[in-house]
Scaffold this motif. Structure first.
Motif, PDB file in Angstrom:
ATOM      1  N   THR A 251       0.841  -1.195   0.000  1.00  0.00           N
ATOM      2  CA  THR A 251       0.000   0.000   0.000  1.00  0.00           C
ATOM      3  C   THR A 251       0.879   1.249   0.000  1.00  0.00           C
ATOM      4  O   THR A 251       0.627   2.208  -0.728  1.00  0.00           O
ATOM      5  N   LEU A 252       1.911   1.204   0.814  1.00  0.00           N
ATOM      6  CA  LEU A 252       2.856   2.314   0.848  1.00  0.00           C
ATOM      7  C   LEU A 252       3.559   2.437  -0.499  1.00  0.00           C
ATOM      8  O   LEU A 252       3.834   3.534  -0.978  1.00  0.00           O
ATOM      9  N   GLY A 253       3.794   1.287  -1.116  1.00  0.00           N
ATOM     10  CA  GLY A 253       4.425   1.284  -2.438  1.00  0.00           C
ATOM     11  C   GLY A 253       3.566   1.987  -3.466  1.00  0.00           C
ATOM     12  O   GLY A 253       4.077   2.610  -4.396  1.00  0.00           O
ATOM     13  N   SER A 254       2.253   1.907  -3.306  1.00  0.00           N
ATOM     14  CA  SER A 254       1.360   2.627  -4.207  1.00  0.00           C
ATOM     15  C   SER A 254       1.394   4.121  -3.919  1.00  0.00           C
ATOM     16  O   SER A 254       1.420   4.947  -4.819  1.00  0.00           O
ATOM     17  N   ALA A 255       1.402   4.462  -2.640  1.00  0.00           N
ATOM     18  CA  ALA A 255       1.341   5.871  -2.258  1.00  0.00           C
ATOM     19  C   ALA A 255       2.648   6.596  -2.582  1.00  0.00           C
ATOM     20  O   ALA A 255       2.653   7.664  -3.188  1.00  0.00           O
ATOM     21  N   VAL A 256       3.764   5.987  -2.175  1.00  0.00           N
ATOM     22  CA  VAL A 256       5.051   6.651  -2.376  1.00  0.00           C
ATOM     23  C   VAL A 256       5.489   6.504  -3.823  1.00  0.00           C
ATOM     24  O   VAL A 256       5.486   5.409  -4.373  1.00  0.00           O
ATOM     25  N   GLY A 257       5.825   7.598  -4.426  1.00  0.00           N
ATOM     26  CA  GLY A 257       6.260   7.533  -5.821  1.00  0.00           C
ATOM     27  C   GLY A 257       6.736   8.886  -6.281  1.00  0.00           C
ATOM     28  O   GLY A 257       7.243   9.686  -5.488  1.00  0.00           O
ATOM     29  N   LEU A 258       6.537   9.150  -7.548  1.00  0.00           N
ATOM     30  CA  LEU A 258       6.948  10.435  -8.097  1.00  0.00           C
ATOM     31  C   LEU A 258       6.197  11.574  -7.425  1.00  0.00           C
ATOM     32  O   LEU A 258       6.652  12.707  -7.419  1.00  0.00           O
ATOM     33  N   GLY A 259       5.045  11.253  -6.848  1.00  0.00           N
ATOM     34  CA  GLY A 259       4.280  12.255  -6.115  1.00  0.00           C
ATOM     35  C   GLY A 259       5.102  12.884  -5.003  1.00  0.00           C
ATOM     36  O   GLY A 259       5.062  14.097  -4.801  1.00  0.00           O
ATOM     37  N   ASN A 260       5.854  12.069  -4.278  1.00  0.00           N
ATOM     38  CA  ASN A 260       6.650  12.590  -3.168  1.00  0.00           C
ATOM     39  C   ASN A 260       7.904  13.304  -3.653  1.00  0.00           C
ATOM     40  O   ASN A 260       8.285  14.341  -3.121  1.00  0.00           O
ATOM     41  N   ILE A 261       8.543  12.706  -4.642  1.00  0.00           N
ATOM     42  CA  ILE A 261       9.902  13.120  -4.953  1.00  0.00           C
ATOM     43  C   ILE A 261       9.930  14.150  -6.066  1.00  0.00           C
ATOM     44  O   ILE A 261      10.769  15.048  -6.078  1.00  0.00           O
ATOM     45  N   TRP A 262       8.979  14.061  -6.966  1.00  0.00           N
ATOM     46  CA  TRP A 262       8.921  15.014  -8.080  1.00  0.00           C
ATOM     47  C   TRP A 262       7.809  16.047  -7.861  1.00  0.00           C
ATOM     48  O   TRP A 262       8.028  17.253  -7.861  1.00  0.00           O
ATOM     49  N   LYS A 263       6.576  15.556  -7.632  1.00  0.00           N
ATOM     50  CA  LYS A 263       5.445  16.472  -7.649  1.00  0.00           C
ATOM     51  C   LYS A 263       5.324  17.328  -6.383  1.00  0.00           C
ATOM     52  O   LYS A 263       5.108  18.532  -6.473  1.00  0.00           O
ATOM     53  N   PHE A 264       5.454  16.692  -5.226  1.00  0.00           N
ATOM     54  CA  PHE A 264       5.322  17.452  -3.977  1.00  0.00           C
ATOM     55  C   PHE A 264       6.294  18.630  -3.927  1.00  0.00           C
ATOM     56  O   PHE A 264       5.882  19.771  -3.691  1.00  0.00           O
ATOM     57  N   PRO A 265       7.596  18.412  -4.162  1.00  0.00           N
ATOM     58  CA  PRO A 265       8.504  19.571  -4.112  1.00  0.00           C
ATOM     59  C   PRO A 265       8.177  20.608  -5.181  1.00  0.00           C
ATOM     60  O   PRO A 265       8.175  21.806  -4.895  1.00  0.00           O
TER      61      PRO A 265
END
Ligand code: TRP
Length: 463
Positions: A30-44
Motif C-alpha cells: 500500500t505504501l508502495g502505491s502511495a510513495v512515488g513520483l508524487g513525493n519526490i517530483w510532484k510534492f517539491p
C-alpha cells in the motif's frame, strides 16, 4: 484469515482473489502505491510553485480531513467486494449507478499513467545520465540544458516511456504477491535512507536556512483558490485515492487486517517521505540560487547540484535516481492493477489484460511524451497534453471520484455496515475512532472537496 492466506494461482484470480501474504506485505504494498513520483517530483515542485509553507499546511489539512478517511473507505469497500473497482460497486450496490465511480477510476488510471510513465521515463534516463560525469555539477545552465535536451527529443521521450511500460507490465504479469509485494517491500526503506543522507547534505550547505524557512514558515497572503485546489489534488494523487486503486488493493487484504491502523501508518510514512524530499531539495535550491518555482523540472535541475557538493556524489546520484525509479514503479503497479483487475474480472487472462492495458497506455501516453517536442504547440484549454492529463486527473477526476466514494459510504452505505466492516466484526475495539472517521467522511470530506473544487474552478467566489 487462515483459509485465505494461501495464494491462488493467477489463473484462478477471478474466483478466489490472490491476497497479500502478510501484514507487513500489506503495509509495504500500500505504501508502495502511495510513495512515488508524487513525493519526490510532484510534492517539491508544487510546493515550490505555490509559495511553500502555506501550501504545505493546506496540503496537510487535505491529507487528514480528506485523504485519510477516503483511503479507509476505499480499502473497506475493496475488501468487502473482493473485486476490482467496477465489480465491487456492482456487488455491493446492485442495480444502481454507483459502479460509474469504478468506471471513472479506470479512465483516470489511463489519464494518470499517460504522463506518469513519461516522468518515470525521465527518471530512468537520469539513471543513465548520472553515469556521465558532466551532470554532477552545480552549474544551473548545465543541468537545465541536460533536462531540456531530454524532453525536446521526441524519440528519446517515447523510448523511455516504452521501457517504463514494458518493465511495469512484466512485474504485473507475475501477479500480486510475487510481483507487487516482493518489489516494494525491499526498496522503500533504502530510498528513505538515501533521502535522509541527501537531506543532511542539503541542510549543511551554506544558505540552506532559507530553504527551511520557505518550506516551514507560512505566508498565507499569497495563497490563491487555485493553489488550494492544487493542494487538494496533490493529497488525492499522493495517497492514490479517488479512483479505486486503494479499493483494488483492499480487495487483496485479509479479513483480519486492521484497515484504519494500516491507513494511518501509510499516510504518516508517505508524508515523511515527502517532507524528506522537501528537505533534500529546498535548501539546495536557495543555496545555489535556483528558482523554487521552476516547475516540473525542479527535481531534475536541483538534485545534481546537491550531489555535486558531496563526496562520491556521482555514485549517490545514480543510486538516487535508481531508487526513485523503483518508487515510481511501485506506484505505477497500483495504477495498472486497477485496469488489469477490471479486465481479469471480465474473463480475460492476466497476461492478455496486461498486454491490452500497456499498449493502450503507450498510445495515450505518447501524447504526453511528445508534449515538449512535436506536440508542444498543440493546446487543449490552453494546456499541452502533458499538463492537461495532469490537471484533469488530479484536479477533477480524483476529487470527484473521492467525493462520490465519501457520499456513497457515509450516506448510502451507512454507519452500521461501516462499523461492522472496519471493526472486523467487532474483533477490534476501535468504535470511538471509527465514529470520528465516519463523521469526517460524512460531513467534512464532501463539503471541503466540493467547496475547494467550486472555488478552484471559479464557480463560486469569496470576497
Ligand atoms: N501516489 C502515487 C505517487 O505519489 C501515484 C499513484 C499511484 C496514484 N496510484 C495512484 C495516484 C492512484 C492516483 C491514483 O506517485
Amino acid at each position: 484469515m487462515a483459509e485465505k492466506a494461501s495464494v491462488g494461482s493467477g489463473r484462478q484470480a477471478r474466483l478466489q482473489p490472490e491476497l497479500f501474504s502478510t501484514g507487513l506485505g500489506v503495509l509495504m504494498a500500500t505504501l508502495g502505491s502511495a510513495v512515488g513520483l508524487g513525493n519526490i517530483w510532484k510534492f517539491p515542485y508544487l510546493t515550490g510553485k505555490n509559495g511553500g509553507a502555506a501550501f504545505l499546511i493546506v496540503y496537510l489539512a487535505c491529507t487528514v480531513l480528506v485523504g485519510f478517511p477516503i483511503m479507509v473507505a476505499e480499502q473497506m469497500l475493496g475488501r468487502k467486494g473482493r473485486a476490482d473497482a467496477v465489480t465491487t460497486f456492482r456487488k455491493i450496490s446492485p442495480r444502481t449507478a454507483w459502479w460509474l465511480i469504478g468506471a471513472m477510476g479506470v479512465l483516470a488510471a489511463f489519464v494518470i499513467m499517460a504522463y506518469y510513465t513519461e516522468v518515470a521515463g525521465w527518471v530512468f534516463a537520469y539513471v543513465v545520465k548520472s553515469f556521465s560525469h558532466g551532470l554532477v555539477t552545480t552549474d544551473a545552465a548545465v543541468t537545465n540544458a541536460a533536462f531540456n535536451q531530454l524532453v525536446a527529443s521526441p524519440w528519446l521521450s517515447l523510448v523511455v516511456q516504452w521501457v517504463v511500460l514494458l518493465l511495469v507490465g512484466l512485474i504485473i504479469v507475475l501477479g500480486v504477491t510475487k510481483g507487487i509485494e516482493a518489489t516494494t517491500k525491499r526498496l522503500l526503506p533504502i530510498l528513505a535512507g538515501l533521502l535522509v543522507i541527501i537531506g543532511i547534505r542539503s541542510l549543511t550547505l551554506p544558505g540552506a536556512a532559507k530553504g527551511l524557512e520557505f518550506l516551514f514558515k507560512p505566508d498565507f497572503s499569497a495563497l490563491t483558490a487555485q493553489a488550494v485546489m492544487t493542494a487538494l489534488g496533490l493529497a488525492f494523487f499522493k495517497l492514490s485515492i479517488g479512483m479505486g486503486a486503494m479499493l483494488t488493493y483492499g480487495s487483496y487484504y485479509s479479513e483480519d487486517q486492521n484497515i484504519p491502523a494500516n491507513a494511518a501508518r501509510v499516510v504518516g510514512a508517505d508524508l515523511l517521505v515527502s517532507l524528506l524530499a522537501g528537505v533534500a531539495i529546498f535548501p539546495a535550491v536557495f543555496a545555489f540560487g535556483l528558482q523554487p518555482a521552476a516547475g516540473a523540472q525542479l527535481l531534475f535541475i536541483t538534485i545534481p547540484t546537491v550531489f555535486a557538493s558531496m563526496p562520491f556524489g556521482q555514485v549517490f546520484m545514480v543510486l538516487f535516481f535508481l531508487l526513485t525509479s523503483f518508487a515510481a514503479i511501485g506506484a505505477m503497479l497500483s495504477l495498472i492493477e486497477v485496469v488489469v483487475a477490471f479486465l481479469v474480472n471480465q474473463g480475460l487472462s492476466r497476461k492478455l489484460s496486461t498486454l491490452i492495458t500497456v499498449v493502450a497506455m503507450a498510445l495515450v501516453g505518447s501524447l504526453a511524451a511528445l508534449s515538449n517536442s512535436v506536440l508542444a504547440n498543440v493546446k487543449v484549454f490552453g494546456l499541452t497534453f502533458f499538463d492537461l492529463f495532469d490537471y484533469v486527473s488530479s484536479n477533477l477526476l480524483l476529487p470527484i471520484g473521492g467525493l462520490l466514494i465519501a457520499v456513497f459510504v457515509a450516506w448510502v452505505w451507512g454507519w452500521p455496515k461501516f462499523q461492522a466492516a472496519l471493526s472486523n466484526g467487532d474483533t477490534l475495539a476501535n468504535a470511538g475512532l471509527l465514529r470520528v472517521i465516519f463523521t469526517i467522511l460524512k460531513f467534512v470530506t464532501p463539503l471541503l472537496v466540493l467547496l475547494i473544487l467550486l472555488t478552484g474552478l471559479n464557480i463560486i467566489k469569496f470576497g
